[in-house]
Design a protein around this motif. Structure first.
Motif, PDB file in Angstrom:
ATOM      1  N   VAL A 182       0.827  -1.215   0.000  1.00  0.00           N
ATOM      2  CA  VAL A 182       0.000   0.000   0.000  1.00  0.00           C
ATOM      3  C   VAL A 182       0.861   1.266   0.000  1.00  0.00           C
ATOM      4  O   VAL A 182       0.451   2.304   0.507  1.00  0.00           O
ATOM      5  N   THR A 183       2.045   1.182  -0.572  1.00  0.00           N
ATOM      6  CA  THR A 183       2.914   2.349  -0.630  1.00  0.00           C
ATOM      7  C   THR A 183       2.391   3.341  -1.660  1.00  0.00           C
ATOM      8  O   THR A 183       2.321   3.037  -2.854  1.00  0.00           O
ATOM      9  N   GLY A 184       2.036   4.531  -1.201  1.00  0.00           N
ATOM     10  CA  GLY A 184       1.576   5.569  -2.118  1.00  0.00           C
ATOM     11  C   GLY A 184       0.162   5.344  -2.622  1.00  0.00           C
ATOM     12  O   GLY A 184      -0.533   4.385  -2.233  1.00  0.00           O
ATOM     13  N   TYR A 185      -0.279   6.242  -3.476  1.00  0.00           N
ATOM     14  CA  TYR A 185      -1.597   6.098  -4.094  1.00  0.00           C
ATOM     15  C   TYR A 185      -1.638   4.836  -4.971  1.00  0.00           C
ATOM     16  O   TYR A 185      -0.616   4.413  -5.509  1.00  0.00           O
ATOM     17  N   ASP A 186      -2.816   4.303  -5.160  1.00  0.00           N
ATOM     18  CA  ASP A 186      -2.981   3.116  -6.004  1.00  0.00           C
ATOM     19  C   ASP A 186      -3.062   3.558  -7.466  1.00  0.00           C
ATOM     20  O   ASP A 186      -4.138   3.575  -8.076  1.00  0.00           O
ATOM     21  N   LEU A 187      -1.918   3.910  -8.008  1.00  0.00           N
ATOM     22  CA  LEU A 187      -1.877   4.405  -9.387  1.00  0.00           C
ATOM     23  C   LEU A 187      -2.110   3.297 -10.401  1.00  0.00           C
ATOM     24  O   LEU A 187      -2.557   3.563 -11.528  1.00  0.00           O
ATOM     25  N   THR A 188      -1.814   2.076 -10.010  1.00  0.00           N
ATOM     26  CA  THR A 188      -2.109   0.947 -10.914  1.00  0.00           C
ATOM     27  C   THR A 188      -3.595   0.888 -11.207  1.00  0.00           C
ATOM     28  O   THR A 188      -4.024   0.793 -12.368  1.00  0.00           O
ATOM     29  N   SER A 189      -4.406   0.960 -10.165  1.00  0.00           N
ATOM     30  CA  SER A 189      -5.855   0.918 -10.358  1.00  0.00           C
ATOM     31  C   SER A 189      -6.363   2.139 -11.120  1.00  0.00           C
ATOM     32  O   SER A 189      -7.356   2.045 -11.844  1.00  0.00           O
ATOM     33  N   LEU A 190      -5.690   3.279 -10.950  1.00  0.00           N
ATOM     34  CA  LEU A 190      -6.083   4.469 -11.704  1.00  0.00           C
ATOM     35  C   LEU A 190      -5.893   4.257 -13.196  1.00  0.00           C
ATOM     36  O   LEU A 190      -6.739   4.651 -14.010  1.00  0.00           O
ATOM     37  N   LEU A 191      -4.796   3.618 -13.578  1.00  0.00           N
ATOM     38  CA  LEU A 191      -4.522   3.396 -15.002  1.00  0.00           C
ATOM     39  C   LEU A 191      -5.380   2.288 -15.592  1.00  0.00           C
ATOM     40  O   LEU A 191      -5.756   2.341 -16.767  1.00  0.00           O
ATOM     41  N   VAL A 192      -5.698   1.262 -14.788  1.00  0.00           N
ATOM     42  CA  VAL A 192      -6.572   0.200 -15.285  1.00  0.00           C
ATOM     43  C   VAL A 192      -7.964   0.788 -15.522  1.00  0.00           C
ATOM     44  O   VAL A 192      -8.557   1.383 -14.633  1.00  0.00           O
ATOM     45  N   GLY A 193      -8.464   0.630 -16.742  1.00  0.00           N
ATOM     46  CA  GLY A 193      -9.771   1.174 -17.077  1.00  0.00           C
ATOM     47  C   GLY A 193      -9.753   2.618 -17.530  1.00  0.00           C
ATOM     48  O   GLY A 193     -10.808   3.187 -17.814  1.00  0.00           O
ATOM     49  N   SER A 194      -8.564   3.227 -17.642  1.00  0.00           N
ATOM     50  CA  SER A 194      -8.483   4.644 -18.038  1.00  0.00           C
ATOM     51  C   SER A 194      -8.509   4.829 -19.552  1.00  0.00           C
ATOM     52  O   SER A 194      -8.449   5.954 -20.047  1.00  0.00           O
ATOM     53  N   GLU A 195      -8.587   3.739 -20.307  1.00  0.00           N
ATOM     54  CA  GLU A 195      -8.796   3.767 -21.756  1.00  0.00           C
ATOM     55  C   GLU A 195      -7.721   4.553 -22.518  1.00  0.00           C
ATOM     56  O   GLU A 195      -7.994   5.187 -23.525  1.00  0.00           O
ATOM     57  N   GLY A 196      -6.488   4.471 -22.026  1.00  0.00           N
ATOM     58  CA  GLY A 196      -5.379   5.108 -22.737  1.00  0.00           C
ATOM     59  C   GLY A 196      -5.371   6.614 -22.656  1.00  0.00           C
ATOM     60  O   GLY A 196      -4.634   7.261 -23.408  1.00  0.00           O
TER      61      GLY A 196
END
Length: 467
Positions: free
Chosen positions: A192-206
């Motif tokens: 849980v280090t930092g914001y969950d940027l992985t989840s932000l990018l997943v589903g962001s449609e490029g």
């Protein structure tokens, strides 16, 4: 295009970013790469197409585009159904289809690392050889890419129990809008280090970054025993009621799929499966608990089907027989495409609302005098009404679009969402504007502005961009 860059300059300078032969600008190529599989979603002709083979090449092209005021539209296999990969004005299409290396399969940590262009089914087969399983299985699993799956957070048949793509993504390699390469996420079971940027990018449609590598967690292949249950129903509503009853019973099937009579006829005429002709819907369920527990669950599902009006109820445990039974579901969309252009809906409602949503779809079809077939990941309320309009029939297309909008509105009225797995892209922008609170839309715009202030990556997609 930026006035300082001519078309000839563009092709020549892009050739400096990637090896020879990877920049396409001929008429046939730019037409081929200008749109995905969404019917009636707008697109323009791209300035050029780049077939990238490495993350560094993607970064070089994005950096070039950003510094010259150009746009970049990322693309996988082009199987999307929302217009998310459609080209826009002054854009370069960057295709990741050649990035097909599976970089690692780690059996100790139950994870895999693959490039964005790896086909979903290729990864599934590769990890299965190691006794592992990658569950996300969109209907296009044999032709869609992992990068595209991650960019749209694709679902699939088994997501009712096992979740969608985002539930398995541990980390990403991403090219940001200025060309910087970053590595997001982790390889550990927790973190849980930092914001969950992985989840932000997943589903962001490029729209926030281009995914070039994906690290996914895997499950053990052993410990599951598939059992299929099928039943034919006299109406869509009775099939929908069976779905709602399964959900209310507490059973969580590994799959629960619906196909209506039009889809059944189209598949049968194409593949000759000798399916019953006097029914209105087919439900296909799967449970995968081992031993007597699985057998008892399958029997309970069969009883629910029967009590809801289902007939010709069958059970199967042989893998080949299960695949045969589910073949009709997987082939329904391509079978319908043979009949004409298909505008694909992707609404998701609470499971208890499935019967009412199916009824409203039928009402919209009758009112607008359009043909609507239905397939659905019914177990999680994700319905795919397929609207068919004859080629060249302008009036029919207009009625089809009206029906499309009515279905979106109905799903929201029933507490649903306008897209369950295909993404907003371009087709669902009005629906997204109606569904999202203004404050939430503002958050989207703030994030986009912070990460992509020049609007380089896939502009105009995924959420309402204009105030």
């Amino acid at each position: 295009m930026n006035s300082t860059v001519t078309a000839k300059d563009l092709v020549g300078e892009l050739a400096g970013c990637v090896p020879q032969g990877q920049v396409l600008s001929d008429t046939d190529s730019v037409r081929k790469y200008s749109h995905d599989d969404a019917e009636w979603a707008p697109f323009t002709t791209p300035l050029a197409v780049v077939l990238a083979q490495t993350t560094a090449e993607v970064a070089a092209v994005v950096s070039y585009a950003s510094s010259h005021g150009l746009r970049v539209v990322p693309r996988g296999a082009g199987t999307g159904l929302s217009g998310g990969a459609n080209s826009v004005t002054n854009c370069i299409v960057v295709s990741l289809e050649l990035m097909t290396r599976i970089l690692e399969i780690n059996t100790d940590e139950s994870l895999a690392v693959a490039e964005a262009g790896v086909i979903n089914d290729d990864l599934r087969e590769a990890v299965a050889a190691k006794g592992l399983w990658y569950p996300p299985d969109p209907a296009s699993y044999k032709i869609s890419t992992l990068g595209g799956n991650a960019a749209t957070n694709a679902g699939g048949i088994c997501c009712v129990k096992y979740g969608v793509t985002g539930d398995y993504v541990l980390g990403l390699t991403v090219v940001l809008p200025d060309g910087e390469i970053v590595h997001l996420g982790r390889r550990t079971a927790k973190g849980v280090t930092g914001y969950d940027l992985t989840s932000l990018l997943v589903g962001s449609e490029g729209t926030l970054g281009i995914i070039t590598e994906v690290t996914v967690k895997l499950l053990p292949m052993s410990g599951r025993e598939d059992r299929a249950v099928i039943g034919f129903f006299p109406s869509l509503q009775s099939a929908g009621q069976a779905v709602a009853t399964v959900a209310a019973s507490g059973i969580v099937p590994a799959a629960l799929e619906l196909i209506d009579s039009m889809c059944l006829r189209a598949v049968d005429e194409w593949l000759g499966l000798e399916l019953p002709q006097d029914v209105h819907a087919l439900l296909l369920a799967k449970v995968d608990e081992p031993g007597t527990t699985g057998a008892e669950l399958a029997n309970r599902v069969a009883t629910i089907f029967s009590d809801s009006g289902g007939t010709n109820i069958e059970q199967a445990t042989d893998p080949k027989e299960i695949d045969r039974l589910f073949l009709a579901r997987r082939m329904a969309y391509p079978a319908l495409e043979r009949l004409g252009p298909v505008l694909t809906e992707d609404v998701c409602v609470p499971r208890s609302a499935v019967p009412e949503m199916l009824s409203r779809i039928q009402s919209s079809a009758a009112k607008n005098q359009v043909v609507i077939a239905n397939i659905a990941h019914a177990g999680d309320g994700n319905l795919h009404p397929l609207i068919i309009a004859p080629v060249g029939d302008v009036a029919a297309v207009a009625r089809a679009k009206t029906a499309f909008d009515e279905i979106v509105d109905a799903c929201r009225e029933l507490g649903g969402t306008v897209t369950g797995e295909h993404g907003v892209g371009l087709l669902k922008l009005p629906g997204a504007a109606a569904e999202l609170e203004q404050g939430v839309i503002n958050l989207h715009r703030s994030i986009k502005k912070a990460l992509d202030p020049r609007g380089t990556l896939n502009p105009g997609k995924a959420f309402p961009h204009q105030p």
